[in-house]
Write an enzyme that holds these catalytic residues in place. Structure first.
Site, PDB file in Angstrom:
ATOM      1  CE  LYS A 178      -7.236   3.004   0.572  1.00 21.80           C
ATOM      2  NZ  LYS A 178      -7.120   2.912   1.968  1.00 21.80           N
ATOM      3  CD  GLU A 254      -5.707  -8.784 -10.025  1.00 18.82           C
ATOM      4  OE1 GLU A 254      -6.794 -10.288 -10.268  1.00 18.82           O
ATOM      5  OE2 GLU A 254      -4.175  -8.953 -10.801  1.00 18.82           O
ATOM      6  CB  CYS A 288      -9.746 -12.950  -4.018  1.00 18.04           C
ATOM      7  SG  CYS A 288      -8.112 -12.709  -4.683  1.00 18.04           S
ATOM      8  CD  GLU A 385     -14.821 -12.789  -2.666  1.00 16.00           C
ATOM      9  OE1 GLU A 385     -14.217 -13.725  -2.425  1.00 16.00           O
ATOM     10  OE2 GLU A 385     -14.732 -11.795  -2.557  1.00 16.00           O
TER      11      GLU A 385
HETATM   12  P1  ADP Z   1     -12.996  -5.680   1.110  1.00 12.48           P
HETATM   13  O1  ADP Z   1     -13.939  -5.582   1.211  1.00 12.48           O
HETATM   14  O2  ADP Z   1     -11.645  -6.461   1.416  1.00 12.48           O
HETATM   15  O3  ADP Z   1     -12.455  -4.412   2.730  1.00 12.48           O
HETATM   16  P2  ADP Z   1     -12.517  -3.270  -0.536  1.00 12.48           P
HETATM   17  O4  ADP Z   1     -13.564  -2.897  -1.421  1.00 12.48           O
HETATM   18  O5  ADP Z   1     -13.983  -2.773   0.509  1.00 12.48           O
HETATM   19  O6  ADP Z   1     -12.554  -5.052   0.462  1.00 12.48           O
HETATM   20  O7  ADP Z   1     -11.509  -2.833   0.290  1.00 12.48           O
HETATM   21  C1  ADP Z   1     -10.186  -2.839  -0.369  1.00 12.48           C
HETATM   22  C2  ADP Z   1      -9.514  -1.375  -0.671  1.00 12.48           C
HETATM   23  O8  ADP Z   1     -10.182  -0.201  -1.091  1.00 12.48           O
HETATM   24  C3  ADP Z   1      -8.924  -0.448   0.692  1.00 12.48           C
HETATM   25  O9  ADP Z   1      -8.109  -0.457   1.150  1.00 12.48           O
HETATM   26  C4  ADP Z   1     -10.308   0.009   1.429  1.00 12.48           C
HETATM   27  O10 ADP Z   1     -10.248   0.945   1.862  1.00 12.48           O
HETATM   28  C5  ADP Z   1     -10.693   0.610  -0.436  1.00 12.48           C
HETATM   29  N1  ADP Z   1     -11.878   1.245  -0.663  1.00 12.48           N
HETATM   30  C6  ADP Z   1     -12.537   1.170   0.008  1.00 12.48           C
HETATM   31  N2  ADP Z   1     -13.827   2.046  -0.633  1.00 12.48           N
HETATM   32  C7  ADP Z   1     -13.288   2.760  -1.318  1.00 12.48           C
HETATM   33  C8  ADP Z   1     -13.901   3.762  -2.692  1.00 12.48           C
HETATM   34  N3  ADP Z   1     -14.990   4.512  -2.318  1.00 12.48           N
HETATM   35  N4  ADP Z   1     -13.079   4.607  -3.227  1.00 12.48           N
HETATM   36  C9  ADP Z   1     -11.511   3.765  -2.733  1.00 12.48           C
HETATM   37  N5  ADP Z   1     -10.827   3.215  -2.055  1.00 12.48           N
HETATM   38  C10 ADP Z   1     -12.059   2.522  -1.396  1.00 12.48           C
END
Ligand code: ADP
Length: 481
Positions: A178, A254, A288, A385
């Protein structure tokens, strides 16, 4: 966009473009222009569960393939990615905004995970030994863990995916990937190359969705996913760890970092500046591992700041489609707003602006290289960050003071340290609370090395032989013969 890139996007999104105007979609924008690149039909829960069905249908046959066969697929994918590096780099730049040079670096780095795990696939070894009490023999083997859910962020759309797909395939696992909704195209391009290189249908399934929370929850609740590998924010990592606990699955996390960059009084300042530019400016600071805060010995402070301002000020910011561009836009307007907010907060608490600091007008989500000095300890930028090209600099007078400041965070991914005395550097490295230390280096990422953090920066390691074991279960058979 060039006609060749247009053609690639057409090919990889074949069957995923939206035809029904009322259906949910994932719109992919070009961050340099703010204009949409393409809209894809969003996969919903039912589509994600169909992906799990497809993976389950082929799981047994796939797990039974020879390591040599899996290795061959990975090696061919590596070769093809390198042959197509220019085009893949254009695709990454178009959806992520990083400069062409940064994107080329990412393609090479991403492809190396396939080469590395092609080499590791044939080195999965168990052990046999006599039980100490002499009653039997202990036979230890490693089996694929099963269906893996791989969730990746937008900042390295190729490398974060290959770092997970490579070991999953090497181990004989099936997977659902995903990607972040901001950058699904690179993931689709990589999946296409894997297929072209011989990966059977159903082994890797890409789910593109605008409702990550719902879709991932449903996949975890379904019960077939046996391993979750996530790269993203600590905040989302915590949510996923809680969800993963319900079905007690393996997790590799990570998460966020807040990397300190220490320059000791005996450091080669020129070398430290070279390292600082890489650690701060790779991907416009959106990593990161990006150096988030600079601690410089008082006696070298002014020299370092002068060099930093000169070098960061000389960087050409612009659209990655222009060949002169060294730093592209941030991922979106929200990222720019956050960077500006952290800069303004530091200034309001008494920091001084030495470079940049102002959001430019015009299209695209740009933020200029920025240097802040005399940043007070309570400034938010030292604790959060910034994910942008902003370098806050703080002075220190003793190693203990620098170490205490460096470790004063819930994160522990990477720490950078420059010193002219290797023994002193190694002693301090042991006291730095981080999964990785860059000692007189501006970069740690290497497919052969274990990448990962301590504290709230994560669990487990990616890359190296250790990264493969995240995708394997250990089985022990007690027997006699
Ligand atoms: P960033 O700040 O780098 O966007 P996120 O942690 O928000 O980091 O997102 C990283 C990944 O996690 C993306 O693929 C995002 O779609 C997914 N993501 C965000 N929220 C959720 C959630 N509640 N459950 C599963 N995946 C999520």
């Amino acid at each position: 966009m060039t006609p060749v890139l247009d053609g690639l996007i057409e090919d990889i999104t074949d069957g995923r473009q939206t035809s029904d105007p009322s259906a949910r979609e994932v719109r992919v924008d070009n961050p340099a222009t703010g204009r949409p690149l393409i809209s894809l039909a969003a996969d919903d829960v039912a589509a994600a569960l169909r992906a799990a069905d497809q993976a389950s249908a082929v799981a047994e046959a796939w797990a039974a393939t020879s390591a040599r066969e899996r290795s061959g697929i990975l090696m061919r994918t590596f070769t093809t990615m390198i042959e197509r590096r220019e085009l893949l780099a254009d695709l990454i730049s178009a959806e992520n905004g990083k400069s062409h040079a940064d994107a080329l670096g990412e393609v090479d780095y991403a492809a190396e995970y396939f080469r590395w795990y092609a080499e590791e696939a044939v080195r999965i070894r168990g052990e046999v030994f006599d039980s100490p009490n002499g009653a039997n023999r202990v036979l230890v083997t490693h089996e694929p863990v099963g269906l893996c859910l791989l969730i990746t962020p937008w900042n390295f759309p190729a490398a974060m995916a290959t770092r997970k797909i490579g070991p999953a395939i090497a181990a004989g696992c099936t997977a659902i990937l995903k990607p972040a909704s901001e950058t699904p195209l690179t993931a689709l391009a990589i999946a296409d190359i894997l297929r072209e290189s011989g990966l059977p249908d159903g082994v890797l399934n890409v789910v593109v969705t605008d409702t990550a929370g719902k879709v991932v929850r449903a996949l975890l609740d379904d019960g077939r996913v046996r391993m979750l590998s996530f790269t993203g924010s600590t905040e989302v990592g915590r949510i996923l760890l809680a969800q993963a606990s319900e079905t007690v699955i393996k997790t590799a996390m990570e998460l966020g970092g807040n990397a300190p960059f220490l320059v000791l009084d005996d450091a080669d300042v020129d070398a430290a500046l070279d390292g600082a530019l890489i650690a701060k400016m790779r991907n416009g600071g959106q990593a990161c591992t990006a150096a988030n805060r600079f601690y410089v010995a008082d006696s070298r402070h002014d020299e370092f700041v002068e060099g930093l301002v000169e070098r960061m000020g000389a960087i050409t910011v612009g659209d990655p489609a222009e060949s002169s561009t060294q730093c592209g836009p941030l991922i979106n307007a929200e990222a720019v707003r956050k960077a500006q907010e952290l800069v303004d907060d530091a200034l309001s608490r008494g920091a001084r602006l030495a470079l940049g600091g102002e959001t430019p007008d015009g299209p695209g989500s740009f933020y200029p290289p920025t240097v802040l000095v005399d940043v007070p300890a309570d400034a938010r930028i030292l604790h959060e960050e910034v994910f942008g090209p902003v370098a806050p600099v703080v002075r220190f007078t003793s190693d203990d003071e620098a170490l205490a400041a460096a470790n004063d965070t819930v994160h522990g991914l990477v720490s950078y340290l420059y010193t002219g005395d290797l023994a002193r550097g190694l002693r301090l490295s042991a006291r730095l609370e981080a999964g990785m230390v860059a000692l007189n280096r501006g970069l740690v990422s290497d497919p052969a090395a274990p990448f990962g953090g301590v504290k709230q920066s994560g669990l487990g390691r990616e890359g190296s032989h250790e990264g493969l074991h995240e995708y394997l279960e250990t089985k022990y058979v007690a027997t006699t013969w």
